[in-house]
Motif scaffolding. Structure first.
Motif, PDB file in Angstrom:
ATOM      1  N   UNK A 194       0.830  -1.077   0.107  1.00 30.46           N
ATOM      2  CA  UNK A 194      -0.137  -0.042   0.056  1.00 30.46           C
ATOM      3  C   UNK A 194       1.017   1.480  -0.050  1.00 30.46           C
ATOM      4  N   UNK A 195       1.946   1.211   0.640  1.00 32.94           N
ATOM      5  CA  UNK A 195       2.988   2.449   0.727  1.00 32.94           C
ATOM      6  C   UNK A 195       3.522   2.583  -0.642  1.00 32.94           C
ATOM      7  N   UNK A 196       4.001   1.337  -1.246  1.00 32.45           N
ATOM      8  CA  UNK A 196       4.510   1.645  -2.510  1.00 32.45           C
ATOM      9  C   UNK A 196       3.523   1.866  -3.679  1.00 32.45           C
ATOM     10  N   UNK A 219       3.212   5.363  -6.175  1.00 32.82           N
ATOM     11  CA  UNK A 219       3.511   5.071  -7.770  1.00 32.82           C
ATOM     12  C   UNK A 219       4.554   4.318  -7.911  1.00 32.82           C
ATOM     13  N   UNK A 220       5.019   3.304  -7.103  1.00 33.44           N
ATOM     14  CA  UNK A 220       6.266   2.673  -7.240  1.00 33.44           C
ATOM     15  C   UNK A 220       5.906   1.063  -7.177  1.00 33.44           C
ATOM     16  N   UNK A 221       4.616   0.624  -7.140  1.00 36.10           N
ATOM     17  CA  UNK A 221       4.357  -1.107  -6.633  1.00 36.10           C
ATOM     18  C   UNK A 221       5.130  -1.834  -7.654  1.00 36.10           C
ATOM     19  N   UNK A 222       5.472  -1.502  -9.037  1.00 31.93           N
ATOM     20  CA  UNK A 222       6.106  -2.449  -9.566  1.00 31.93           C
ATOM     21  C   UNK A 222       7.894  -2.479  -9.170  1.00 31.93           C
ATOM     22  N   UNK A 223       8.256  -1.589  -8.197  1.00 35.31           N
ATOM     23  CA  UNK A 223       9.375  -1.889  -7.441  1.00 35.31           C
ATOM     24  C   UNK A 223       9.361  -2.846  -6.250  1.00 35.31           C
TER      25      UNK A 223
END
Length: 348
Positions: free
Chosen positions: A312-314, A318-322
């Motif tokens: 959820x934090x990622x 906008x960095x869920x792919x990381x």
């Protein structure tokens, strides 16, 4: 006071602990609602540094080469470093032979065991370990064989860095975590703080090596090494990628529910945040979370809850792919079935 009123009170502390934990979580939520995410992250980073304590830097000590061994596919060096006056430590450097150009680097942090030798393919006496590796899986060596330069510092309290005071009582003492932790806490410091200070020194040394591209350095930590790794990554935003294995969880599901070594406890930390939010301070940089589905001390249910909260934090950044997650069919051990190659690709 009536019997009915008396029954509202407990002679044991279970309900009190639950109440205090819930109040802390409520305070975290209230604070999130009153400040922006960037401001909260800044405040948490400052609180984390204050809670673990600081140590005076050693600006005069010069690294010393203790050993250099050429092997078939890599070179192994043993060096001596220091992060604070009056205390030095050893670290292994593994340098792949066939790689060209500046290498990606990894700071490899071991957990409870016999020290850095356990992750570079050596036995406690320094001779080669040709048998089946233990729970650390020689992971520093696995990373080096994938073309990364690795530094593996000896974490204080294990192996050659156990206290003489403990060895005098028991020559086979598994660690010196208890004595180090309690005495440092009495001085307003923590063993985590000392270990992180030395981890940061090892990182700085690796970044200064001519063989290494300082813009492409990651960190990988297992178990107690995961504790050191996540804080090191938070305090050094220049660390490009982080792998945490056998560590990620919630405080509630792991160190508050399962008997752990005292070095896992940081006084006052739950006043500020639960562990997933603290690990989430690494965002938006790449992060890999690994855990065995039968890990008895970092239970998989807690791991999944923590991974979900970190996701959820990622996602909010906008960095869920990381963010990558792997639950493997194992216990409290390293797998690396995805993590090793993920780290290599992320640092390339």
């Amino acid at each position: 006071m009536t019997w009915g009123e008396l029954k509202m009170y407990s002679w044991n502390g279970d309900s009190l602990l639950e109440q205090l934990y819930n109040e802390a979580i409520e305070q975290h939520q209230n604070h999130k609602a009153t400040v922006g995410s960037d401001e909260r992250s800044r405040m948490l980073k400052e609180a984390l540094q204050e809670l673990i304590g600081s140590f005076a830097p050693n600006a005069t000590f010069r690294p010393k080469l203790l050993e250099r061994v050429e092997l078939d596919d890599y070179i192994r060096e043993r060096i001596e470093l220091s992060a604070t006056p009056g205390l030095s430590f050893g670290a292994y450097i593994l340098l792949p032979k066939q790689a060209e150009g500046a290498l990606p680097g990894v700071l490899a942090l071991h957990g409870h065991g016999y020290g850095s030798r356990e992750i570079v393919g050596l036995l406690p006496d320094g001779s080669p370990d040709s048998g089946v590796p233990g729970i650390h899986q020689h992971f520093a060596l696995e990373l080096a064989r994938r073309g990364m330069a690795v530094i593996a510092p000896d974490v204080i309290g294990f192996g050659e860095r156990r206290l003489h005071a403990d060895l005098a009582v028991n020559p086979n003492a598994p660690s010196s975590c208890y004595r180090l932790s309690t005495e440092l806490m009495m001085l307003g410091k923590t063993l985590t703080g000392l270990r992180v200070a030395e981890s940061l020194r090892a990182y700085a040394y690796l970044a200064g090596r001519p063989e290494v591209d300082k813009e492409r350095i990651g960190v990988m930590g297992f178990s107690g090494g995961g504790l050191i790794a996540y804080i090191t990554s938070i305090l050094r935003p220049s660390i490009r990628a982080t792998v945490l294995t056998g560590f990620t969880n919630t405080f509630k599901d792991s160190i508050l529910a399962v008997h752990h070594c005292i070095d896992n406890y940081t006084p006052g930390i739950l006043r500020h945040a639960e562990l997933p939010e603290l690990i989430g301070l690494i965002a938006p940089r790449p992060l890999f979370l690994e855990s065995g589905e039968r890990d008895p001390i970092f239970p998989v249910e807690g791991f999944r809850r923590a991974a979900s909260a970190i996701h959820e934090i990622y996602e909010s950044k906008g960095a869920s792919d990381r963010l990558a997650v792997d639950v493997f069919p194992g216990v409290h051990e390293i797998s690396g079935r995805q993590a090793y190659d993920w780290l290599k690709e992320t640092l390339t």
